[in-house]
Motif scaffolding. Structure first.
Motif, PDB file in Angstrom:
ATOM      1  N   MET A 127     -33.338  -4.625 -14.032  1.00 30.81           N
ATOM      2  CA  MET A 127     -32.701  -5.962 -13.587  1.00 30.81           C
ATOM      3  C   MET A 127     -31.798  -5.828 -13.065  1.00 30.81           C
ATOM      4  N   SER A 128     -30.615  -4.334 -13.630  1.00 32.90           N
ATOM      5  CA  SER A 128     -29.490  -4.128 -12.579  1.00 32.90           C
ATOM      6  C   SER A 128     -29.719  -3.607 -11.702  1.00 32.90           C
ATOM      7  N   ILE A 129     -31.563  -2.940 -11.247  1.00 34.71           N
ATOM      8  CA  ILE A 129     -31.738  -2.196  -9.720  1.00 34.71           C
ATOM      9  C   ILE A 129     -32.392  -3.474  -8.889  1.00 34.71           C
ATOM     10  N   GLU A 130     -32.802  -4.479  -9.614  1.00 35.96           N
ATOM     11  CA  GLU A 130     -33.287  -5.397  -8.492  1.00 35.96           C
ATOM     12  C   GLU A 130     -31.994  -6.272  -8.243  1.00 35.96           C
ATOM     13  N   LEU A 131     -30.693  -6.231  -9.347  1.00 35.41           N
ATOM     14  CA  LEU A 131     -29.808  -6.975  -8.551  1.00 35.41           C
ATOM     15  C   LEU A 131     -29.728  -6.220  -7.063  1.00 35.41           C
ATOM     16  N   ALA A 132     -29.396  -4.854  -7.658  1.00 37.33           N
ATOM     17  CA  ALA A 132     -28.562  -4.313  -6.283  1.00 37.33           C
ATOM     18  C   ALA A 132     -29.670  -4.148  -5.470  1.00 37.33           C
ATOM     19  N   ARG A 133     -30.562  -4.247  -5.096  1.00 41.70           N
ATOM     20  CA  ARG A 133     -31.234  -4.241  -4.519  1.00 41.70           C
ATOM     21  C   ARG A 133     -30.517  -5.359  -3.074  1.00 41.70           C
ATOM     22  N   ARG A 134     -30.591  -6.454  -3.751  1.00 42.21           N
ATOM     23  CA  ARG A 134     -30.121  -7.633  -3.368  1.00 42.21           C
ATOM     24  C   ARG A 134     -28.981  -7.830  -3.153  1.00 42.21           C
ATOM     25  N   GLY A 135     -28.224  -6.691  -2.404  1.00 37.04           N
ATOM     26  CA  GLY A 135     -26.541  -6.284  -2.973  1.00 37.04           C
ATOM     27  C   GLY A 135     -25.411  -6.288  -3.396  1.00 37.04           C
ATOM     28  N   ALA A 136     -25.522  -6.793  -4.279  1.00 39.73           N
ATOM     29  CA  ALA A 136     -24.838  -7.053  -5.562  1.00 39.73           C
ATOM     30  C   ALA A 136     -24.333  -5.806  -6.092  1.00 39.73           C
ATOM     31  N   SER A 137     -22.935  -5.440  -6.429  1.00 35.39           N
ATOM     32  CA  SER A 137     -22.183  -4.770  -7.253  1.00 35.39           C
ATOM     33  C   SER A 137     -22.611  -5.279  -8.916  1.00 35.39           C
ATOM     34  N   VAL A 138     -23.005  -4.168  -9.556  1.00 38.29           N
ATOM     35  CA  VAL A 138     -24.006  -4.674 -10.604  1.00 38.29           C
ATOM     36  C   VAL A 138     -22.796  -3.747 -11.949  1.00 38.29           C
ATOM     37  N   LEU A 139     -22.425  -4.128 -13.217  1.00 44.38           N
ATOM     38  CA  LEU A 139     -22.427  -3.690 -14.592  1.00 44.38           C
ATOM     39  C   LEU A 139     -23.480  -3.881 -15.224  1.00 44.38           C
ATOM     40  N   GLY A 140     -23.936  -2.713 -15.424  1.00 44.88           N
ATOM     41  CA  GLY A 140     -25.124  -2.751 -16.783  1.00 44.88           C
ATOM     42  C   GLY A 140     -24.528  -2.271 -18.172  1.00 44.88           C
ATOM     43  N   ILE A 141     -24.737  -3.535 -18.608  1.00 43.91           N
ATOM     44  CA  ILE A 141     -23.719  -3.085 -20.497  1.00 43.91           C
ATOM     45  C   ILE A 141     -25.344  -3.060 -20.825  1.00 43.91           C
ATOM     46  N   ASP A 142     -24.700  -2.535 -22.309  1.00 40.04           N
ATOM     47  CA  ASP A 142     -26.086  -2.435 -23.543  1.00 40.04           C
ATOM     48  C   ASP A 142     -25.394  -1.742 -24.578  1.00 40.04           C
ATOM     49  N   LEU A 143     -25.677  -2.301 -25.769  1.00 41.34           N
ATOM     50  CA  LEU A 143     -24.815  -1.563 -26.805  1.00 41.34           C
ATOM     51  C   LEU A 143     -25.551  -0.103 -27.559  1.00 41.34           C
ATOM     52  N   ALA A 144     -26.356   0.297 -26.838  1.00 42.61           N
ATOM     53  CA  ALA A 144     -27.469   1.433 -27.023  1.00 42.61           C
ATOM     54  C   ALA A 144     -26.962   2.185 -25.931  1.00 42.61           C
ATOM     55  N   PRO A 145     -26.565   3.379 -26.897  1.00 41.11           N
ATOM     56  CA  PRO A 145     -25.558   4.062 -25.643  1.00 41.11           C
ATOM     57  C   PRO A 145     -26.649   5.984 -25.206  1.00 41.11           C
ATOM     58  N   GLU A 146     -28.020   6.177 -25.943  1.00 39.24           N
ATOM     59  CA  GLU A 146     -29.110   6.591 -25.370  1.00 39.24           C
ATOM     60  C   GLU A 146     -30.071   5.868 -24.720  1.00 39.24           C
ATOM     61  N   ILE A 147     -30.181   4.505 -24.246  1.00 39.24           N
ATOM     62  CA  ILE A 147     -30.697   3.500 -23.455  1.00 39.24           C
ATOM     63  C   ILE A 147     -29.347   4.210 -22.549  1.00 39.24           C
ATOM     64  N   ILE A 148     -28.224   3.927 -22.174  1.00 43.08           N
ATOM     65  CA  ILE A 148     -27.864   3.477 -21.086  1.00 43.08           C
ATOM     66  C   ILE A 148     -27.573   5.187 -20.454  1.00 43.08           C
ATOM     67  N   ARG A 149     -27.363   6.016 -21.184  1.00 40.69           N
ATOM     68  CA  ARG A 149     -27.926   7.299 -20.471  1.00 40.69           C
ATOM     69  C   ARG A 149     -29.000   7.301 -20.084  1.00 40.69           C
ATOM     70  N   PHE A 150     -29.945   7.478 -20.242  1.00 43.16           N
ATOM     71  CA  PHE A 150     -31.396   6.803 -19.619  1.00 43.16           C
ATOM     72  C   PHE A 150     -31.565   6.095 -18.590  1.00 43.16           C
ATOM     73  N   ALA A 151     -30.921   4.875 -17.794  1.00 43.72           N
ATOM     74  CA  ALA A 151     -30.924   4.258 -17.187  1.00 43.72           C
ATOM     75  C   ALA A 151     -30.067   5.035 -16.007  1.00 43.72           C
ATOM     76  N   ALA A 152     -28.912   5.538 -16.534  1.00 40.69           N
ATOM     77  CA  ALA A 152     -28.359   6.149 -15.866  1.00 40.69           C
ATOM     78  C   ALA A 152     -28.816   6.900 -14.533  1.00 40.69           C
ATOM     79  N   GLU A 153     -29.278   7.744 -15.747  1.00 39.04           N
ATOM     80  CA  GLU A 153     -30.494   9.325 -15.280  1.00 39.04           C
ATOM     81  C   GLU A 153     -31.739   8.686 -14.727  1.00 39.04           C
ATOM     82  N   THR A 154     -32.050   7.570 -14.831  1.00 36.83           N
ATOM     83  CA  THR A 154     -33.521   7.511 -13.870  1.00 36.83           C
ATOM     84  C   THR A 154     -33.049   6.465 -13.220  1.00 36.83           C
TER      85      THR A 154
END
Length: 233
Positions: A75-102
């Protein structure tokens, strides 16, 4: 928001998604083959994501958007493609690392910031809009409405979220999960009636001035979820 039931549930969700389910969620984020059940869930989530995005302007330039419970960042990616500045928050650090790396190459530097933490933390600042896809479905309805109120204090325009609509199948699954807990089972989903959550939102003092607008359900295979938009007039 610091209710004990919210805190306890938040801890259960963090443990599950950062330990038990992290590899499964990584597979959801790719084109990797899935079993029949999980394939319908991945497709259903894609349909819900498109539905939620349709509730927001096509051009989000100048908007700051919170993706509350961002998971692997689709979802963060699609919001950014519309021009938004996005803060993506999740409780799981490992999933956040995966999101940032991909992140795909077409997302500009600094367009998305991923953080591990509580989506309700005041330290995240203010937003023009919030999206919360399937990130409130594990909480009791009272806690979910209070979470929406907490987000509304720092949101200018709209909050688009999902909940688990009460259906006979979901009611049975919820009851079975509570009767037969298992250490590797996901935290149970809490089904609610659409009219009940709309009523509680209308009666929540901190949501005075917000109006429930569009709501729509996605039912696809083993995925069932309902979107609702609340917005300032």
């Amino acid at each position: 928001m610091d209710g004990l039931t919210y805190q306890r549930r938040r801890g259960e969700i963090q443990t599950y998604f950062d330990r038990t389910a992290v590899e499964a969620w990584k597979r959801f984020a790719t084109e990797a083959p899935l079993g029949r059940i999980r394939a319908t869930v991945r497709d259903g989530r894609a349909r819900m994501r498109a539905l939620m995005l349709a509730s927001l302007p096509e051009d989000l330039s100048g908007w700051r958007v919170l993706d509350a419970g961002c998971g692997t960042g689709a979802m963060s990616i699609e919001l950014a493609r519309r021009g938004a500045s996005v803060l993506g928050i999740d409780l799981a650090p490992e999933i956040i690392r995966f999101a940032a790396e991909t992140l795909p190459d077409d997302i500009g530097t600094g367009r998305i910031e991923f953080k591990a933490g509580d989506m309700l933390s005041r330290t995240h600042g203010e937003f023009d809009a919030v999206v919360a896809m399937d990130s409130l479905i594990h909480y009791q309805m009272d806690d979910a409405v209070l979470a929406l109120a907490s987000l509304a204090r720092r949101t200018r325009h709209a909050i688009v979220f999902t909940f688990a609509p009460r259906t006979p199948m979901l009611a049975v699954m919820h009851a079975t999960g509570r009767l037969f807990p298992r250490s590797d089972r996901a935290p149970s989903i809490v089904p609610v009636r659409p009219d009940a959550i709309a009523r509680d939102i209308a009666q929540q003092p901190e949501l005075n001035g917000w109006q429930a607008r569009r709501t729509q359900r996605v039912s696809h295979g083993f995925y069932t979820s309902q979107m609702m938009e609340i917005a300032r007039p």
